[in-house]
Design a protein around this motif. Sequence first.
Motif, short mmCIF file in Angstrom:
data_model
loop_
_atom_site.label_atom_id
_atom_site.label_comp_id
_atom_site.label_asym_id
_atom_site.label_seq_id
_atom_site.Cartn_x
_atom_site.Cartn_y
_atom_site.Cartn_z
N ASP A 207 -25.14 -12.65 -41.52
CA ASP A 207 -24.72 -12.79 -40.12
C ASP A 207 -25.80 -12.31 -39.16
OD1 ASP A 207 -22.30 -13.84 -40.95
OD2 ASP A 207 -21.24 -11.93 -40.85
N LYS B 205 -31.82 -15.91 -35.85
CA LYS B 205 -32.31 -17.28 -35.75
C LYS B 205 -31.87 -17.92 -34.44
CE LYS B 205 -32.05 -21.88 -37.83
NZ LYS B 205 -33.40 -22.20 -37.33
N THR B 206 -30.61 -17.69 -34.06
CA THR B 206 -30.11 -18.24 -32.80
C THR B 206 -30.94 -17.73 -31.63
OG1 THR B 206 -27.86 -18.44 -33.64
CG2 THR B 206 -28.12 -18.34 -31.25
N LEU B 207 -31.27 -16.44 -31.65
CA LEU B 207 -32.07 -15.84 -30.58
C LEU B 207 -33.47 -16.43 -30.54
CD1 LEU B 207 -32.28 -13.65 -28.37
CD2 LEU B 207 -33.03 -12.06 -30.18
N CYS B 208 -34.11 -16.55 -31.69
CA CYS B 208 -35.48 -17.10 -31.73
C CYS B 208 -35.50 -18.57 -31.34
CB CYS B 208 -36.08 -16.90 -33.12
SG CYS B 208 -36.53 -15.18 -33.49
N ASP B 209 -34.48 -19.32 -31.76
CA ASP B 209 -34.42 -20.73 -31.37
C ASP B 209 -34.20 -20.87 -29.86
OD1 ASP B 209 -34.73 -21.48 -33.99
OD2 ASP B 209 -32.62 -22.00 -34.32
N ARG B 210 -33.50 -19.92 -29.28
CA ARG B 210 -33.19 -19.98 -27.84
C ARG B 210 -34.42 -19.71 -26.99
NH1 ARG B 210 -28.05 -16.76 -25.13
NH2 ARG B 210 -28.32 -17.52 -22.98
N ALA C 245 -28.54 -14.83 -39.09
CA ALA C 245 -28.12 -16.01 -38.34
C ALA C 245 -28.22 -15.76 -36.83
CB ALA C 245 -26.70 -16.41 -38.72
N ARG C 246 -27.80 -14.57 -36.41
CA ARG C 246 -27.91 -14.24 -34.98
C ARG C 246 -29.38 -14.17 -34.55
NH1 ARG C 246 -23.49 -10.81 -36.43
NH2 ARG C 246 -24.91 -9.06 -36.81
N MET D 80 -28.29 -10.25 -28.74
CA MET D 80 -27.55 -11.05 -29.70
C MET D 80 -26.17 -11.47 -29.18
SD MET D 80 -28.64 -9.58 -33.43
CE MET D 80 -30.27 -10.01 -34.09
N ALA E 132 -23.83 -13.67 -26.34
CA ALA E 132 -23.93 -15.08 -25.95
C ALA E 132 -24.56 -15.27 -24.59
CB ALA E 132 -22.55 -15.72 -25.99
N HIS F 135 -29.32 -11.81 -20.77
CA HIS F 135 -29.95 -13.11 -21.02
C HIS F 135 -30.47 -13.74 -19.73
CE1 HIS F 135 -29.45 -13.79 -25.29
NE2 HIS F 135 -28.25 -13.24 -25.22
#
Length: 284
Positions: free
Chosen positions: A77, A83-88, A80-81, A40, A42, A47
């Motif tokens: 929060d 979702k960001t990870l799954c979208d990435r 949201a994190r 989670m 950046a 990553h």
Amino acid sequence: MKPSKLPSRAGVGFKPEHFAAIDACPQPLGFFEVHAENYMGAGGPPHAKLARLRQDYALSIHGVGLSIGTMQPLDRDHLARLKTLCDRYEPESFSEHLAWSSHGEVFLNDLLPLPYTEATLARVAEHIDRVQDVLQRQMLLENPATYLTFAESTIEETEFLGELARRTGCGLLLDVNNVFVAATNHNLDPRAYLARFPLADVREIHLSGHSETVDDTGETLLIDSHDTPVKDPVWALYEDVLTRTGPVATLIEWDNDVPDWPVLLDEARAAETLLVACARSRAA
């Protein structure tokens, strides 16, 4: 909503210490699984390694901190994190636990059990709907390893899980080791439990090791420790499940006292052998 679509093969939980061995040559695996909370941030080395892995393998993201069973609203929060990870990474599967791990501002580093009541059922279904709406993908829900039961429970666990799948469209993650651990701890028959399990909703299976101790009353207590090879009774239950489900994506979990890569790979190969045999049997 994107459905879960892992290949019906064996996979393992990715550990960074294994990256060099994995990247050195193609591995005979269908997928890797990672814990969402470890990715989670950046960027950085985690990553970089996961992005490299994602180029060649299917990916399952497994959450351990969403606290889907809490009676409070989900953490915006955290969601949201997630979702960001799954979208990435666009994983083939996302899963979480039928458990809770937070209360107010306090986060408890554990997966705690729930009473199976109509009120709990409604609340968990509401949370699953929320997660699937935000992520726009199907969530798989994992059956827990438990060490106690609640006197106020009025719904059997297998019925509870099946009803959640029916109400929300979520899939199920069947952890066979959790079945064996919980059944042993509660003096139940694991095969009878699996006979009632809504196997038609299972999209992924977990296998792992457990440890044995003795409680204060002198009774044997099994701990879902993820620090040993899969035990023979769990392999036997897994084979029984495959005869009913056919091949299903199967993960080897080994999170503590992590062995060298060849040891973990051998566990995955054992699962793959059973998956292949199951496929051939059904074809015949």
